[in-house]
Design a protein around this motif. Structure first.
Motif, PDB file in Angstrom:
ATOM      1  N   PRO A 185       2.021   4.791   1.424  1.00 51.52           N
ATOM      2  CA  PRO A 185       1.263   5.164   1.677  1.00 51.52           C
ATOM      3  C   PRO A 185       0.543   6.937   1.214  1.00 51.52           C
ATOM      4  CG  PRO A 185       3.868   4.957   2.489  1.00 51.52           C
ATOM      5  CD  PRO A 185       2.901   4.562   1.386  1.00 51.52           C
TER       6      PRO A 185
ATOM      7  N   THR B 204       7.305   2.393   2.826  1.00 52.58           N
ATOM      8  CA  THR B 204       5.728   1.824   3.524  1.00 52.58           C
ATOM      9  C   THR B 204       5.702   0.698   4.850  1.00 52.58           C
ATOM     10  OG1 THR B 204       3.537   0.572   2.680  1.00 52.58           O
ATOM     11  CG2 THR B 204       5.380  -0.173   1.837  1.00 52.58           C
TER      12      THR B 204
ATOM     13  N   THR C 182       0.683  -1.290  -0.078  1.00 52.51           N
ATOM     14  CA  THR C 182      -0.138   0.369   0.379  1.00 52.51           C
ATOM     15  C   THR C 182       0.939   1.340  -0.314  1.00 52.51           C
ATOM     16  OG1 THR C 182      -1.349  -0.947   1.415  1.00 52.51           O
ATOM     17  CG2 THR C 182      -1.741   1.502   1.077  1.00 52.51           C
TER      18      THR C 182
ATOM     19  N   GLY D  74      -2.705   5.454  -0.880  1.00 49.50           N
ATOM     20  CA  GLY D  74      -3.904   4.190  -0.087  1.00 49.50           C
ATOM     21  C   GLY D  74      -4.431   3.329  -0.414  1.00 49.50           C
ATOM     22  N   THR D  75      -3.370   3.037  -2.271  1.00 50.59           N
ATOM     23  CA  THR D  75      -3.705   2.253  -2.945  1.00 50.59           C
ATOM     24  C   THR D  75      -3.243   0.615  -3.008  1.00 50.59           C
ATOM     25  OG1 THR D  75      -3.071   3.856  -4.921  1.00 50.59           O
ATOM     26  CG2 THR D  75      -5.350   3.602  -4.057  1.00 50.59           C
TER      27      THR D  75
END
Length: 566
Positions: free
Chosen positions: A380, A460, A378, A383-384
């Motif tokens: 940050p 991440t 993901t 958010g994908t």
């Protein structure tokens, strides 16, 4: 049978031939600019070509040889399966390695061009998708034991039917990948490039007439065949053997043989891989189309570079790859590494055989790997889910008249190193360093080129990473007294090592208990973990004692050597 003289005037033939090559270049440029993933728009891991109505390749641009020699098998199979039902506006899509594909991430898209109800040409491209499902993000599972673990497998299916997108196909594709936006953008880019190619073919038919166009395609192929046969006739008749080695399959430490016998008989070449190892448990098996492509490529490397590359070049070359071997596996053997790693060993083996009679036209072994690192996590910032595929440049081997090139993809590839900026923008990672690898070139009268080193920090909380590579525990080979590169301090050549936030350092074997340093999957990293991602250079050509002292001094001045040697 050697084709006769052309029926068309040579000016018309050359105008059509060069126009077809130009349109494939335009297709590729358009696809790269419209694509979403760095592997497309930066790495150019794609190829474009035009085929005639029979599925024989007529023209290609200077894209990836791994694709271009294999793509005809996919087009031929698609026509055999679907040709009778094709209509104007149809587009086919496929990636099946057992029917003309290379590995599952490489999709082949095909658009027939109709004139007066007849298929006069097929525009096609092959491009690497950053994810096609399977066990790990990026679909390069170094521990795979069957093809189902490697992702979605598509036989030729309709992507468009009579000009309309087939929604069922589209939904199947997007439901089986982790990064839907990248797949969506890249597939649209592939389709757009075919649309451009088809319009350009229609313009050529309108300008010259259907009959002239169709007949000229045959004569273009015949010309290339005559040229290739003349080049092969210059090679002394005889049989020439070479054995190259894969270091392991990711499950055992046993090397696998790529054994080849190249027989030259007049204007014919027979390339026989009898004696190669049985198919592997791990993902290093090369489908037949990949093996054939990596026979055509080295032959094209040693002949005159001005021969137009098309189906005619391949006619004088017969490829024998026994079924059930690492160079022609049977289902359901995993194959994702066959296209990117075993391909290099095949290419080198054929060149090794030809070196015996054409030493001035061949090259010592290169770094010999894409060092395929894939992963996902993901991001940050958005958010994908972000899925990446990174490969690395290395050094070519020395040759008869010069040193090897540094920081380039292998001799079997025309891909490019994707930029640091593009990767940092697209993925949750920070590049601390990107440099030449010091002391990584094999010595020789003409030394090898130098490899590259990247140092990458994870940004991440959770990133799953996999590796599929070669020549970590084995070195590139030199020619005529040239030496291989020296291993690094840990005894490895190409390598991926870690410096974790908790203080642990080492390889995936040492830290995560993997069985191979070059083939592993699903290593989980976190915020602040660092990856050192390094390739070596190529091997040397000729004895190091014969090297020009001025060339050695230049290497020291440029800082290519270690500090103790400067």
């Amino acid at each position: 049978m050697t084709p006769g003289s052309p029926r068309r005037d040579i000016v018309t033939l050359e105008i059509l031939r060069s126009s077809l090559v130009t349109l494939t270049e335009e297709m590729g440029l358009a696809m790269g600019r419209a694509a979403h993933s760095p592997i497309f728009n930066e790495g150019r891991d794609y190829s474009c070509a035009v085929f005639d109505g029979k599925g024989e390749m007529i023209a290609q641009a200077a894209f990836d040889p791994l694709h271009l020699g294999a793509m005809p098998f996919a087009v031929e199979y698609a026509l055999a399966l679907k040709g009778g039902e094709l209509e104007p506006g149809d587009v086919l899509l496929a990636n099946d390695p057992y029917n003309g594909g290379s590995h599952l991430p490489d999709f082949t898209m095909m658009m027939p061009v109709f004139v007066d109800g007849e298929i006069v040409a097929i525009c096609a491209n092959r491009a690497h998708q950053v994810d096609v499902g399977g066990t790990v993000p990026g679909s390069f599972y170094g521990e795979a034991t069957e093809i189902c673990q490697e992702g979605l497998r598509l036989p030729p299916v309709h992507f468009h039917r009579e000009g309309e997108l087939v929604d069922d196909t589209w939904q199947i594709l997007l439901s089986n990948v982790r990064d839907r936006e990248s797949s969506r953008g890249d597939l649209h880019a592939m389709f757009g490039s075919l649309s451009i190619g088809a319009r350009r073919v229609e313009d050529l038919v309108a300008a010259h007439g259907k009959e002239v166009f169709v007949e000229s395609l045959e004569e273009i192929k015949d010309y290339s065949e005559r040229r290739m046969r003349a080049e092969i006739e210059e090679i002394p008749d005889g049989s020439y053997q070479f054995v190259n080695w894969l270091e392991n399959d990711g499950h055992t430490a046993d090397p696998l043989a790529i054994a080849v016998t190249v027989t030259i008989d007049g204007s014919e070449a027979i390339v026989d891989f009898t004696g190669s190892s049985p198919q592997a448990r791990g993902p290093v098996n090369a489908p037949y189309a990949v093996t054939a492509s990596n026979v055509y490529c080295p032959f094209l490397e040693v002949v005159s570079p001005d021969i137009p590359t098309n189906h005619g070049c391949y006619r004088p070359i017969t490829v024998i790859a026994p079924p059930g071997t690492v160079v022609n596996p049977l289902e359901p053997a995993p194959v994702v590494g066959g296209n990117v790693e075993t391909s290099a060993r095949i290419n080198e083996a054929v060149l090794g055989a030809l070196t015996q009679v054409m030493p001035e036209r061949t090259i010592a072994a290169s770094h010999g790997t894409y060092l395929n690192m894939t992963g996902g996590g993901t991001d940050p910032r958005t958010g994908t889910e972000a899925v990446f595929y990174i490969y690395s440049a290395g050094g070519w081997g020395g040759r008869a008249d010069r040193d090897g090139n540094s920081a380039v993809m292998g001799t079997w590839s025309n891909d490019r190193q994707s930029s640091i900026e593009a990767n940092e923008q697209a993925y949750p990672m920070l590049f601390r360093r990107f440099s030449l690898t010091e002391r990584s070139a094999g010595a020789g009268r003409h030394r090898g080129g130098f490899g590259t080193t990247m140092v990458i920090e994870v940004t991440t909380d959770r990133m799953t990473v996999s590796l599929l590579s070669e020549r970590c525990q084995s070195s590139p080979f030199g020619l005529f007294g040239g030496e291989p590169p020296e291993p690094r301090g840990n005894g490895l050549w190409n390598q991926v090592t870690f410096e974790l936030a908790d203080g642990r350092r080492g390889t995936a074997e040492e830290i995560f208990g993997k069985s191979s340093s070059s083939k592993w999957g699903a290593v989980v990293l976190g915020q602040g973990d660092v990856i050192e991602y390094m390739t070596v250079g190529g091997a040397g050509y000729g004895p190091p004692a014969d090297r020009d002292p001025a060339a050695s001094a230049s290497d020291r001045t440029a800082g290519y050597l270690g500090a103790e040697e400067r």
